[in-house]
Design an enzyme around this catalytic site. Structure first.
Site, PDB file in Angstrom:
ATOM      1  N   LYS A 106      22.378 -10.484  -6.607  1.00  0.00           N
ATOM      2  CA  LYS A 106      22.056 -10.260  -5.430  1.00  0.00           C
ATOM      3  C   LYS A 106      23.268 -11.069  -4.364  1.00  0.00           C
ATOM      4  CE  LYS A 106      18.646  -8.316  -2.840  1.00  0.00           C
ATOM      5  NZ  LYS A 106      18.255  -7.019  -3.468  1.00  0.00           N
ATOM      6  N   GLY A 218       4.425  -0.866   8.071  1.00  0.00           N
ATOM      7  CA  GLY A 218       5.797  -1.028   8.210  1.00  0.00           C
ATOM      8  C   GLY A 218       6.420   0.540   8.550  1.00  0.00           C
ATOM      9  N   GLY A 220       9.650   1.578   8.893  1.00  0.00           N
ATOM     10  CA  GLY A 220      11.142   1.537   8.636  1.00  0.00           C
ATOM     11  C   GLY A 220      11.453   2.676   7.591  1.00  0.00           C
ATOM     12  N   ASN A 221      12.587   2.233   7.125  1.00  0.00           N
ATOM     13  CA  ASN A 221      13.249   3.206   5.996  1.00  0.00           C
ATOM     14  C   ASN A 221      12.073   3.679   4.903  1.00  0.00           C
ATOM     15  OD1 ASN A 221      14.902   4.764   4.245  1.00  0.00           O
ATOM     16  ND2 ASN A 221      16.027   2.848   3.657  1.00  0.00           N
TER      17      ASN A 221
HETATM   18  P1  NAD Z   1      13.345  -1.602   7.716  1.00  0.00           P
HETATM   19  O1  NAD Z   1      14.021  -2.987   8.456  1.00  0.00           O
HETATM   20  O2  NAD Z   1      13.916  -0.305   7.763  1.00  0.00           O
HETATM   21  O3  NAD Z   1      11.623  -1.490   8.070  1.00  0.00           O
HETATM   22  C1  NAD Z   1      10.836  -2.559   7.910  1.00  0.00           C
HETATM   23  C2  NAD Z   1       9.495  -2.285   8.744  1.00  0.00           C
HETATM   24  O4  NAD Z   1       8.796  -3.321   8.894  1.00  0.00           O
HETATM   25  C3  NAD Z   1       9.739  -1.907  10.267  1.00  0.00           C
HETATM   26  O5  NAD Z   1       9.050  -0.917  10.712  1.00  0.00           O
HETATM   27  C4  NAD Z   1       9.589  -3.070  11.054  1.00  0.00           C
HETATM   28  O6  NAD Z   1       8.834  -2.981  12.479  1.00  0.00           O
HETATM   29  C5  NAD Z   1       8.222  -3.406  10.134  1.00  0.00           C
HETATM   30  N1  NAD Z   1       7.794  -4.910  10.160  1.00  0.00           N
HETATM   31  C6  NAD Z   1       8.608  -6.012  10.635  1.00  0.00           C
HETATM   32  N2  NAD Z   1       7.628  -6.996  10.721  1.00  0.00           N
HETATM   33  C7  NAD Z   1       6.620  -6.493  10.524  1.00  0.00           C
HETATM   34  C8  NAD Z   1       5.294  -7.295  10.625  1.00  0.00           C
HETATM   35  N3  NAD Z   1       5.093  -8.575  10.673  1.00  0.00           N
HETATM   36  N4  NAD Z   1       4.116  -6.511  10.324  1.00  0.00           N
HETATM   37  C9  NAD Z   1       4.108  -5.079   9.842  1.00  0.00           C
HETATM   38  N5  NAD Z   1       5.358  -4.320  10.217  1.00  0.00           N
HETATM   39  C10 NAD Z   1       6.517  -5.184  10.291  1.00  0.00           C
HETATM   40  O7  NAD Z   1      13.245  -2.237   5.950  1.00  0.00           O
HETATM   41  P2  NAD Z   1      13.183  -1.444   4.757  1.00  0.00           P
HETATM   42  O8  NAD Z   1      14.449  -0.976   4.159  1.00  0.00           O
HETATM   43  O9  NAD Z   1      12.171  -0.244   5.025  1.00  0.00           O
HETATM   44  O10 NAD Z   1      12.415  -2.323   3.897  1.00  0.00           O
HETATM   45  C11 NAD Z   1      11.085  -2.727   3.854  1.00  0.00           C
HETATM   46  C12 NAD Z   1      10.710  -3.579   2.556  1.00  0.00           C
HETATM   47  O11 NAD Z   1      10.911  -2.770   1.423  1.00  0.00           O
HETATM   48  C13 NAD Z   1      11.307  -4.810   2.624  1.00  0.00           C
HETATM   49  O12 NAD Z   1      10.762  -5.787   1.777  1.00  0.00           O
HETATM   50  C14 NAD Z   1      12.599  -4.359   1.457  1.00  0.00           C
HETATM   51  O13 NAD Z   1      12.992  -5.700   0.894  1.00  0.00           O
HETATM   52  C15 NAD Z   1      11.818  -3.452   0.656  1.00  0.00           C
HETATM   53  N6  NAD Z   1      12.766  -2.548  -0.197  1.00  0.00           N
HETATM   54  C16 NAD Z   1      13.559  -1.593   0.411  1.00  0.00           C
HETATM   55  C17 NAD Z   1      14.299  -0.723  -0.270  1.00  0.00           C
HETATM   56  C18 NAD Z   1      15.284   0.250   0.506  1.00  0.00           C
HETATM   57  O14 NAD Z   1      15.584   0.948  -0.366  1.00  0.00           O
HETATM   58  N7  NAD Z   1      15.269   0.129   1.916  1.00  0.00           N
HETATM   59  C19 NAD Z   1      14.358  -0.790  -1.688  1.00  0.00           C
HETATM   60  C20 NAD Z   1      13.699  -1.815  -2.155  1.00  0.00           C
HETATM   61  C21 NAD Z   1      12.712  -2.700  -1.547  1.00  0.00           C
END
Ligand code: NAD
Length: 416
Positions: A106, A218, A220-221
């Site tokens: 990482k 959540g 997001g992505n």
């Molecule tokens: P992102 O930034 O695209 O989305 C995060 C979402 O969480 C957003 O909608 C944001 O508004 C919301 N959020 C933030 N604070 C919050 C809260 N207090 N309560 C509720 N919602 C809240 O991020 P992502 O890529 O979707 O990642 C989300 C999680 O998944 C992270 O823990 C990340 O480490 C994990 N993850 C992501 C991937 C990937 O491929 N993107 C892979 C493995 C793990």
């Protein structure tokens, strides 16, 4: 006083539990507690206002017994070496659980990307890459996106690495845009893996997926794509949320419409006449499947007892604390842990690397089929280990991951 657990203390405790279950050789346990190599770099660059900015970055390479190091790069003001070390360790187990030939790493840069221009982010990325040049590469360590880095960041890394080599090296990094060797299906891969795990868990629990109710924390992505995919499988999305709050609709909502609303207004809240709920309430609503896809430490000792879902599929990294794990297991909730549930992202990253090395480009159908095979196999391996070792799914996944890594170390032998 409440003791705050750091990511590294949680990761070390998880390793200890797995080592105990496996009756692991104490020398190998000691070796796995620490990363093989940690590099700290000082990134000096020109800011837009003409001043010189200096940022601290790192790359932690935990273990490469099963293959080259693999792991994301995070840009965040709170990045610490301890946190990156824990995330690198989790990558080692994740790659072993889903059985792809990688070790774990990482990287992180302590900066606030929200306050930086695109030009500044590009210069930061290129300078950081130049400092890592002797430590990364297609057969050494292959970075990918993580929090606040994206496909564009990966394209800058690829270009910087390639400029130094004198030829194009797309296989030095994954999560790239399609135009420079990215894979079909990479953007949705994490969510697809989460949903496939939820589907397999539903089969084990005798839950019919069609009409099953789902809550997603959540949007997001990971959260939005998971909602979209699970909706396509016939589930009913009853609640979603983001950092501003959530919405509740027991009759089921259309995730595409909610996404459009969020794109226009910046949040899922205030969509139509749906009842507003807090993030805390979302976790406790009556539903069949809960998908935490936001942050770490959401399901804790304080609320675990109130969770009504039958299945939890962890999209986020570390959303459940170790104390909450025990409560959920006692309640009979089937929890699919992060290192299994969100391993779809690194799996398709692996496919991207293979495509780059062979100069091929697979169709979306091929990628999704290969992903499904990998995830279903990993889920069943973990489920079988949980049954055999009479443990919860998290401990089973860790035991499987740590076991595979230690087997590789023993087979290679300790050099010299
Ligand atoms: P992102 O930034 O695209 O989305 C995060 C979402 O969480 C957003 O909608 C944001 O508004 C919301 N959020 C933030 N604070 C919050 C809260 N207090 N309560 C509720 N919602 C809240 O991020 P992502 O890529 O979707 O990642 C989300 C999680 O998944 C992270 O823990 C990340 O480490 C994990 N993850 C992501 C991937 C990937 O491929 N993107 C892979 C493995 C793990």
């Amino acid at each position: 006083m409440v003791e705050v657990q750091t990511a590294l203390s949680v990761a070390s405790e998880q390793l200890r539990i797995a080592a105990e279950k496996l009756n692991l050789d104490s020398g190998i346990h000691e070796m796995l507690k620490r990363p093989k190599r940690s590099l700290i770099v000082s990134i000096t660059m020109k800011m837009d206002n003409g001043e010189t900015g200096v940022f601290t970055g790192c790359r932690v390479q935990h273990n490469d017994a099963r293959g080259p190091f693999k792991g994301g790069i995070r840009y965040h003001p709170n990045v610490t070496l301890d946190e990156v070390t824990a995330l690198a360790m989790w990558m080692t187990w994740k790659c072993a659980v889903v059985d792809i030939p990688y070790g774990g790493a990482k990287g992180g840069v302590c900066c606030n990307p929200k306050e930086m221009s695109k030009g500044e982010l590009e210069r930061l990325t290129r300078r950081y890459t130049s400092l890592l040049l002797d430590f990364i590469g297609p057969y050494r360590d292959v970075p990918a996106p993580d929090v606040y880095t994206n496909a564009q960041t990966m394209a800058w890394i690829m270009d910087t690495y390639s400029q130094f080599k004198g030829y194009s090296v797309p296989e030095c990094v994954t999560g790239k845009p399609l135009s420079v060797g990215g894979s079909e299906g990479r953007a949705e891969a994490t969510s697809r893996g989460v949903v496939l795990c939820a589907r397999e868990a539903a089969k084990k629990s005798g839950l019919k997926l069609k009409g099953a109710t789902v809550a997603v924390q959540g949007y997001g992505n990971v959260g939005w794509n998971a909602a979209k995919i699970v909706y396509g499988m016939g589930c009913k999305i009853v609640a979603v949320s983001d950092s501003k709050g959530g919405i509740y609709c027991p009759e089921g909502l259309d995730p595409y419409e909610v996404y459009e609303h969020k794109s226009k207004t910046g949040s899922v809240i205030n969509y139509k006449e749906y009842e507003g709920i807090t993030n805390e309430e979302l976790l406790e609503i009556k539903c069949d499947i809960l998908i935490p896809a936001a942050l770490e430490n959401q399901i804790t000792k304080a609320n675990a007892g109130n969770i009504k879902a039958k299945i939890i599929a962890e999209g986020a990294n570390g959303p459940t604390t170790p104390e909450a794990d025990k409560v959920l297991h006692e309640k009979g909730i089937l929890l699919v842990p992060d290192i299994l549930a969100n391993s779809g992202g690194v799996t398709v990253s692996y496919f991207e690397w293979v495509q780059n090395l062979t100069r091929e480009h697979w169709t979306l159908k091929e990628v999704n089929l290969k992903l499904e095979n990998k995830i279903v196999k990993a889920f069943n391996d973990v489920y079988k280990t949980a049954t055999q070792k009479e443990s919860n799914m998290r401990t089973a996944a860790l035991t499987l991951g740590v076991g595979r890594v230690s087997e590789a170390i023993k087979t290679l032998g300790i050099w010299p």
